[in-house]
Design a protein around this motif. Structure first.
Motif: not given
Lengths: 182, 306
Positions: B128-149
């Motif tokens: 496998e090559t680098a297929k690591i998800p860039l964001l954590p699965q349990n991202i908080s609401f604020m983190e998603k709001l500010l740093w999400g895709e």
């Protein structure tokens, strides 16, 4: 007559080829694990991964191990604190180097003990390491366990700190992997 | 006649010779070994195969004999004993024979044998090559709001599009931001300790005025708010599992001391206008101590137990 001898010889060669070949075995991941221990004056940390993949070349005659390769996804180690694990992943640059891989260069198989020499690639750096191991055959199961230590400094990994004190230089690994002998 | 030369017979025997020369040395465990009488080593031998067919698999320089190679209970193996000098090896009563050639009078060059004997051609079927998800699965609401895709910080240009390289940078920022959060947290603890002490001294009648208590409280609230803001705007971690850890405890305690940090100054202001000053002051005092205690526990949980 000529054809009989010819085919007999060919049959003999291929049967000897088939029966003398070494077996290539892949570990049973659900019964395999690798863990690290990082020691710090204030707190020791143990992280466990159950995503260890190992492949071995086994001599069918005497069940000696000839070659081995292994790999583990570094992000699969769980120390019970994902924030600490995230910090560890930062230090080992897990996005850039997602896997740690090992390839044996020679194996001394003494039956129930092993000394495995090989190259470990971790954090983008390859170093020769020595693994001391044990081998146990129970029915159709082959169980290999062992341990080794690596220097974080030699793999260019910054040591984690707690209360501004860095951890010990060595990361100590223990592993156990199970194979089914066909 | 069998010995009559025909092109078929010649090609057959040529084929046989070719197979014997090429196939056998590389079949099974056996690989061609090099012997060189010029080298004089002390060496340890390891064996594979049955008792009737020994193959050398390894040796090590400068090891003393006897050394058990195989131990009891393993296939055809048993305890081995060696008596040897540099040029005289015997194993029980067996000759060490390889491809019909005795090694009794030969010694082995280590480097060459090692290369030939332990060549590792194993590969994983799928590396496998680098297929690591860039964001954590349990991202908080604020983190998603500010740093999400398509988070706010990506839209307004504070950070760039979410890529592996950018995420690595963000993880570096996270470390810096959380170090600042920790620094301001420690500063806040000092300021809070000072505020509590001065408040106690005022209530004990040992100060002429509560002005320094108030000034320190304002500074504490400012430092506390900055520290909290830094924790909120930090990029998400590499991963976040569903677990109860010291960080979970730290965050839970943060909600409690946040409530205390809002309520205590408000009660302090209300105390000034209260009809029962000492009763209100005592309530403000107790809440201040509770908030300070929770804050201390929250801080220590991360500093000591993380």
């Amino acid at each position: 007559m000529f054809l009989r001898i010819y085919f007999f010889f060919i049959f003999f060669l291929y049967s000897s080829y088939v029966f003398s070949q070494n077996a290539i075995l892949q570990n049973d991941k659900s019964n395999s694990r690798i863990s690290y221990e990082l020691r710090h004056p204030a707190h020791d940390v143990v992280g466990v991964s159950e995503e260890l993949e190992v492949k071995i070349e086994l001599n069918r005659n005497n069940y000696s191990i000839i070659n081995a390769i292994a790999q583990v996804r570094v992000a699969s180690f769980n120390s019970g604190n994902s924030n600490r694990d995230s910090e560890a992943m930062n230090l080992i640059e897990a996005i850039k180097y997602p896997y740690a891989r090992f390839r044996s260069t020679s194996i001394r198989d003494f039956g129930d003990t092993l000394t495995i020499y090989g190259d470990l690639t971790f954090h983008g750096i390859t170093k020769n390491i020595t693994i001391k191991g044990n081998k146990k055959i129970s029915g159709s199961k082959l169980i290999i366990s062992g341990n080794f230590a690596i220097s974080l400094d030699s793999f260019n990994v910054k040591r984690p700190t707690l209360l501004f004190i860095p951890s010990e230089e060595y990361l100590r690994f223990s592993f156990k992997c199970e194979f089914t002998i066909n | 006649m069998f010995f009559e030369f025909t092109h078929k017979k010649v090609s057959f025997w040529l084929l046989m010779v070719f197979i014997i020369l090429v196939y056998f040395p590389f079949s099974g465990n056996t690989k061609p070994y090099s012997f060189n009488q010029m080298y004089q080593f002390d060496f340890t031998l390891g064996f594979k195969g049955s008792n009737d067919e020994k193959h050398i698999i390894g040796f090590e320089q400068n090891k003393s004999f006897p050394e058990p190679i195989f131990k009891k209970g393993f296939g055809n193996s048993k305890d081995y004993s060696f008596s040897t000098t540099n040029s005289n090896i015997s194993y029980d009563n067996y000759s060490l024979v390889l491809f019909g050639k005795s090694i009794l009078q030969d010694t082995v060059k280590k480097e060459k044998l090692s290369e030939e004997m332990f060549e590792n051609l194993l590969e994983f079927d799928f590396e496998e090559t680098a297929k690591i998800p860039l964001l954590p699965q349990n991202i908080s609401f604020m983190e998603k709001l500010l740093w999400g895709e398509s988070g706010l910080f990506r839209k307004i240009g504070i950070t760039a599009e979410l890529t592996a390289e950018q995420r690595e940078k963000e993880l570096g920022w996270r470390k810096t931001i959380l170090t600042l959060h920790q620094g301001f947290g420690l500063l806040t603890w000092g300021l809070m300790a000072g505020s509590v002490t001065l408040g106690q001294l005022w209530l004990d009648g040992k100060l002429d005025s509560p002005i320094w208590h108030r000034r320190l409280v304002y500074t504490t609230v400012g430092s506390y708010s900055l520290s909290g803001l830094l924790a909120i705007v930090a990029p998400p971690p590499f991963e976040r599992r569903e677990e109860f850890s010291t960080i979970s405890f730290h965050k839970l305690a943060a909600w409690l001391h946040f409530a205390g940090m809002v309520a205590t100054p408000v009660l302090g202001i209300l105390t000034k206008e209260s009809s029962d000053y000492f009763r209100s002051a005592r309530f403000h005092q107790r809440l201040g101590y509770v908030t300070f205690s929770i804050y201390t526990i929250a801080m220590l949980s991360v500093l000591i137990f993380s």
